[in-house]
Design an enzyme around this catalytic site. Structure first.
Site, PDB file in Angstrom:
ATOM      1  N   GLU A  56       9.945  15.243  15.902  1.00  0.00           N
ATOM      2  CA  GLU A  56      10.413  15.122  14.614  1.00  0.00           C
ATOM      3  C   GLU A  56       9.537  16.334  13.644  1.00  0.00           C
ATOM      4  O   GLU A  56       8.310  16.261  13.755  1.00  0.00           O
ATOM      5  CB  GLU A  56      10.129  13.849  13.967  1.00  0.00           C
ATOM      6  CG  GLU A  56      10.513  13.779  12.601  1.00  0.00           C
ATOM      7  CD  GLU A  56      10.435  12.088  12.142  1.00  0.00           C
ATOM      8  OE1 GLU A  56       9.292  11.632  12.282  1.00  0.00           O
ATOM      9  OE2 GLU A  56      11.345  11.524  11.528  1.00  0.00           O
ATOM     10  N   CYS A  70      13.462  10.433   7.378  1.00  0.00           N
ATOM     11  CA  CYS A  70      13.574   9.996   8.770  1.00  0.00           C
ATOM     12  C   CYS A  70      14.900  10.112   9.683  1.00  0.00           C
ATOM     13  O   CYS A  70      15.022  10.134  10.793  1.00  0.00           O
ATOM     14  CB  CYS A  70      12.981   8.434   8.798  1.00  0.00           C
ATOM     15  SG  CYS A  70      14.004   7.552   7.714  1.00  0.00           S
ATOM     16  N   LYS A 102       0.912  -1.246  -0.104  1.00  0.00           N
ATOM     17  CA  LYS A 102       0.058   0.188  -0.162  1.00  0.00           C
ATOM     18  C   LYS A 102       0.887   1.195   0.058  1.00  0.00           C
ATOM     19  O   LYS A 102       1.594   1.530   1.133  1.00  0.00           O
ATOM     20  CB  LYS A 102      -0.964   0.106   1.276  1.00  0.00           C
ATOM     21  CG  LYS A 102      -2.199   1.109   0.896  1.00  0.00           C
ATOM     22  CD  LYS A 102      -2.528   1.733   2.035  1.00  0.00           C
ATOM     23  CE  LYS A 102      -1.627   2.847   2.717  1.00  0.00           C
ATOM     24  NZ  LYS A 102      -1.675   3.940   2.193  1.00  0.00           N
ATOM     25  N   GLU A 105       9.881   0.809  10.567  1.00  0.00           N
ATOM     26  CA  GLU A 105      11.031   1.820  10.269  1.00  0.00           C
ATOM     27  C   GLU A 105      10.307   3.234  10.546  1.00  0.00           C
ATOM     28  O   GLU A 105       9.462   3.612   9.537  1.00  0.00           O
ATOM     29  CB  GLU A 105      11.473   1.884   8.851  1.00  0.00           C
ATOM     30  CG  GLU A 105      12.993   2.310   8.908  1.00  0.00           C
ATOM     31  CD  GLU A 105      13.074   3.562   8.170  1.00  0.00           C
ATOM     32  OE1 GLU A 105      12.857   4.664   9.146  1.00  0.00           O
ATOM     33  OE2 GLU A 105      13.101   3.919   6.911  1.00  0.00           O
TER      34      GLU A 105
HETATM   35  P1  NAI Z   1       1.742   8.151   8.464  1.00  0.00           P
HETATM   36  O1  NAI Z   1       2.668   7.310   9.360  1.00  0.00           O
HETATM   37  O2  NAI Z   1       0.483   8.439   8.607  1.00  0.00           O
HETATM   38  O3  NAI Z   1       1.813   7.437   6.907  1.00  0.00           O
HETATM   39  C1  NAI Z   1       2.731   6.450   6.402  1.00  0.00           C
HETATM   40  C2  NAI Z   1       2.023   5.445   5.906  1.00  0.00           C
HETATM   41  O4  NAI Z   1       1.039   4.890   6.699  1.00  0.00           O
HETATM   42  C3  NAI Z   1       1.032   5.941   4.708  1.00  0.00           C
HETATM   43  O5  NAI Z   1       0.954   4.927   3.591  1.00  0.00           O
HETATM   44  C4  NAI Z   1      -0.465   5.744   5.187  1.00  0.00           C
HETATM   45  O6  NAI Z   1      -1.601   5.824   4.489  1.00  0.00           O
HETATM   46  C5  NAI Z   1      -0.196   4.640   6.485  1.00  0.00           C
HETATM   47  N1  NAI Z   1      -1.343   4.904   7.418  1.00  0.00           N
HETATM   48  C6  NAI Z   1      -1.454   6.102   8.147  1.00  0.00           C
HETATM   49  N2  NAI Z   1      -2.395   5.606   9.250  1.00  0.00           N
HETATM   50  C7  NAI Z   1      -2.628   4.095   9.208  1.00  0.00           C
HETATM   51  C8  NAI Z   1      -3.236   3.314  10.096  1.00  0.00           C
HETATM   52  N3  NAI Z   1      -3.863   3.526  11.175  1.00  0.00           N
HETATM   53  N4  NAI Z   1      -2.885   1.785   9.437  1.00  0.00           N
HETATM   54  C9  NAI Z   1      -2.147   1.546   8.607  1.00  0.00           C
HETATM   55  N5  NAI Z   1      -1.587   2.220   7.751  1.00  0.00           N
HETATM   56  C10 NAI Z   1      -1.592   3.718   8.074  1.00  0.00           C
HETATM   57  O7  NAI Z   1       2.753   9.478   8.363  1.00  0.00           O
HETATM   58  P2  NAI Z   1       2.133  10.932   7.623  1.00  0.00           P
HETATM   59  O8  NAI Z   1       0.608  11.140   8.522  1.00  0.00           O
HETATM   60  O9  NAI Z   1       2.107  10.878   6.258  1.00  0.00           O
HETATM   61  O10 NAI Z   1       3.356  11.876   8.145  1.00  0.00           O
HETATM   62  C11 NAI Z   1       3.250  12.116   9.613  1.00  0.00           C
HETATM   63  C12 NAI Z   1       4.421  12.521  10.240  1.00  0.00           C
HETATM   64  O11 NAI Z   1       5.148  11.186  10.060  1.00  0.00           O
HETATM   65  C13 NAI Z   1       5.823  13.162   9.453  1.00  0.00           C
HETATM   66  O12 NAI Z   1       5.574  14.518   9.792  1.00  0.00           O
HETATM   67  C14 NAI Z   1       7.070  12.513   9.902  1.00  0.00           C
HETATM   68  O13 NAI Z   1       7.351  13.009  11.099  1.00  0.00           O
HETATM   69  C15 NAI Z   1       6.465  11.114  10.131  1.00  0.00           C
HETATM   70  N6  NAI Z   1       6.865  10.125   8.822  1.00  0.00           N
HETATM   71  C16 NAI Z   1       8.117   9.505   9.074  1.00  0.00           C
HETATM   72  C17 NAI Z   1       8.456   8.934   7.690  1.00  0.00           C
HETATM   73  C18 NAI Z   1       9.641   8.101   7.976  1.00  0.00           C
HETATM   74  O14 NAI Z   1      10.148   7.805   6.849  1.00  0.00           O
HETATM   75  N7  NAI Z   1       9.942   7.300   9.160  1.00  0.00           N
HETATM   76  C19 NAI Z   1       7.747   8.920   6.531  1.00  0.00           C
HETATM   77  C20 NAI Z   1       6.549   9.396   6.657  1.00  0.00           C
HETATM   78  C21 NAI Z   1       6.093  10.264   7.734  1.00  0.00           C
END
Ligand code: NAI
Ligand code: MG
Length: 497
Positions: free
Chosen positions: A400, A303, A194, A269
């Site tokens: 972050e 990240c 996904k 991660e």
């Molecule tokens: P997120 O963690 O919500 O999104 C990442 C993935 O998880 C996306 O594919 C999203 O659709 C999915 N997701 C979201 N809620 C979910 C759930 N309940 N169950 C399963 N999958 C789910 O991150 P978001 O909201 O886009 O960004 C928020 C913050 O997260 C950013 O500001 C940053 O601090 C952090 N982040 C960290 C990343 C990394 O590389 N470690 C990458 C993206 C965001």
């Protein structure tokens, strides 16, 4: 700041985004069961770029069923490791042939500079597939001498874990798909991927290449959709054997809860707040350039971004001025403009989040030596920012930000810096700049982080494991260690008396 938004679009990409993009289930391109679509945006303009089939519970159900069947009874399991490796290698070749197109898609959908996507995101993804293609034939067990009475031949098999759900973020959309698909396929798993709702396009185009390479139907399924719906359904699905997630620590914890139903294996991660430590005995020119790129690469949407800059007091002013000067030089603009070094943030949510952090920082007493604001009057641009007057208990130092914002803080005693650098709930990466090799390696040992860079930053390689200590995650991506995420060990013991 004048921000040029270039109108021309690569012709193949224009054709690709012209019609609503479908999802890949069991080797076929399908509309969502609900018939719904969702928009993806061009972050440089805020305009809708394309419509995408909106996957939800029913689509995840179908995709998991296809992946289950492909794993349990499809031709995939009968293929030799060498045949699996060749398919993955072929996918790498196809991706390489379409480098330009993929760099374009990444730039349009994510906002990042086309020129950077072309030399970083795409070739790193190609290299990941090649590296993993080689592993397909090298996943071995052991023969184990056992000391029980009698005569036994005991050995271990490393078997694919089964059906894998993979949920990826938007910061490196193609590369994250490669980090996830490469090892899962090398191990012989089947996948439901996904992509992030902000950036589904490159994964969907990659899905076309997966089919062109000749992977059997159902081995790779790609279901775009929102996290709370499609993502949550995948993480909780009882027929999924393992979930691999990259994203926020907050959602990582939801994944762990969702996985509890069938105790599926989990690798995560997650976020970071990585310390970047500059000592006075460092080569300051390279420390300054490296510290700027540590935070500003990919607009700080990494990240492992070096977001806490600690500088030994006697060189603090010089390093902070140097990093600020680097920030001023960065050309911010549309990713498609060949001059652009930093594009927009990915979404209006991220723009508001980063601007919210800046305001919180200013209200707690931080000062910007450069930047500090939204940039331009359209799109999601933020100025590269260096904050000083910051303290460990401030929100901007603890949390972050995921934007081009670094907090700089001086230190006096090299002994004091280890606990300060480690004072974070995260532990993804850290860096040290010094000419004293003994000190550098002592620091590397004491920093609680999954990666420590010495006199460099953001060096990634398919062969080098990457992942987090503490709340930065579980397990490692890349290197041969990632294969542990996608295999399980079976012990076989035969009585040969
Ligand atoms: P997120 O963690 O919500 O999104 C990442 C993935 O998880 C996306 O594919 C999203 O659709 C999915 N997701 C979201 N809620 C979910 C759930 N309940 N169950 C399963 N999958 C789910 O991150 P978001 O909201 O886009 O960004 C928020 C913050 O997260 C950013 O500001 C940053 O601090 C952090 N982040 C960290 C990343 C990394 O590389 N470690 C990458 C993206 C965001
Ligand atoms: Mg979210």
């Amino acid at each position: 700041m004048g921000i040029a938004v270039s109108p021309q679009i690569h012709p193949q990409v224009a054709e690709f985004i012209d019609k609503p993009r479908k999802m890949l289930i069991n080797g076929r391109w399908m509309n969502a069961a609900s018939g719904k679509t969702f928009p993806t945006y061009n972050p440089a303009t805020g305009e809708v770029l394309a419509q995408i089939a909106e996957g939800d519970r029913d689509d995840i159900e179908q995709a998991v069923r296809a992946a289950r069947k492909a794993f349990d009874s499809g031709p995939w399991r009968r293929m030799t490791p060498s045949e699996r490796g060749r398919l993955i290698w072929k996918l790498a070749d196809l991706l390489e042939q379409h480098s330009e197109e993929f760099a374009y898609i990444e730039s349009l959908d994510n906002g990042k500079a086309f020129n950077i996507a072309k030399v970083a995101d795409v070739p790193l993804a190609v290299d990941m597939f090649r590296y993993m293609a080689g592993w397909a034939t090298k996943i071995e067990g052991n023969t184990i001498p056992i000391s029980s009475g009698g005569k036994f031949l005991a050995y271990t098999l490393r078997e694919p874990i089964g059906v894998v759900g993979q949920i990826i973020p938007w910061n490196f959309p193609l590369l994250m798909a490669a980090w996830k698909l490469g090892p899962a396929l090398a191990a012989g798993c089947t996948v439901v991927l996904k992509p992030a709702e902000q950036t589904p396009l490159s994964a969907l185009r990659l899905g076309e290449l997966v089919m062109e390479a000749g992977f059997p139907e159902g081995v790779v399924n790609i279901v775009p959709g929102y996290g709370e719906t499609a993502g949550a359904a995948l993480a909780a699905h009882p027929n999924v054997d393992k979930v691999a997630f990259t994203g926020s620590t907050e959602v990582g914890k939801l994944i762990v809860h969702a996985a509890a139903g069938n105790l599926k294996k989990v690798s995560l991660e997650l976020g970071g707040k990585s310390p970047n430590v500059v000592f006075k005995d460092a080569d300051l020119d390279s420390a300054i350039a490296g510290s700027a790129s540590a935070i500003f690469f990919n607009h700080g949407q990494c990240c492992c971004a070096g977001s806490r800059l600690y500088v030994e007091k006697s060189v603090y002013d010089r390093v902070v001025e140097g990093v600020a000067a680097e920030a001023k030089k960065i050309k911010v603009g549309s990713g498609l403009d060949p001059e652009t070094q930093m594009g927009p943030l990915v979404s209006v949510e991220q723009l508001n989040r980063v601007c919210g952090y800046l305001e919180a920082g200013f209200s707690e007493g931080a000062k910007a030596v450069v930047g500090g604001h939204k940039a331009g009057d359209r799109g999601y641009f933020v100025e590269p920012t260096v904050l000083v007057n910051t303290k460990e208990d401030m929100k901007v130092v603890k949390e972050e930000i995921f934007g081009p914002v670094v907090t700089a803080m001086p230190f006096t005693d090299p002994e004091e810096i280890i606990p300060r650098a480690n004072d974070s709930e995260y532990g993804l990466a850290a860096a040290v700049w010094t000419r004293d090799i003994g000190k550098a390696h002592r620091m590397a040992e004491q920093l609680r982080a999954g990666t420590v860079w010495i006199n460099c930053y953001n060096v990634f390689d398919a062969a080098l494991p990457f992942g987090g200590y503490k709340q930065s995650g579980w397990g490692r991506e890349m290197g041969h260690e990632v294969l542990n995420n996608y295999t399980q060990t079976k012990a076989v013991c035969a009585n040969i008396a």
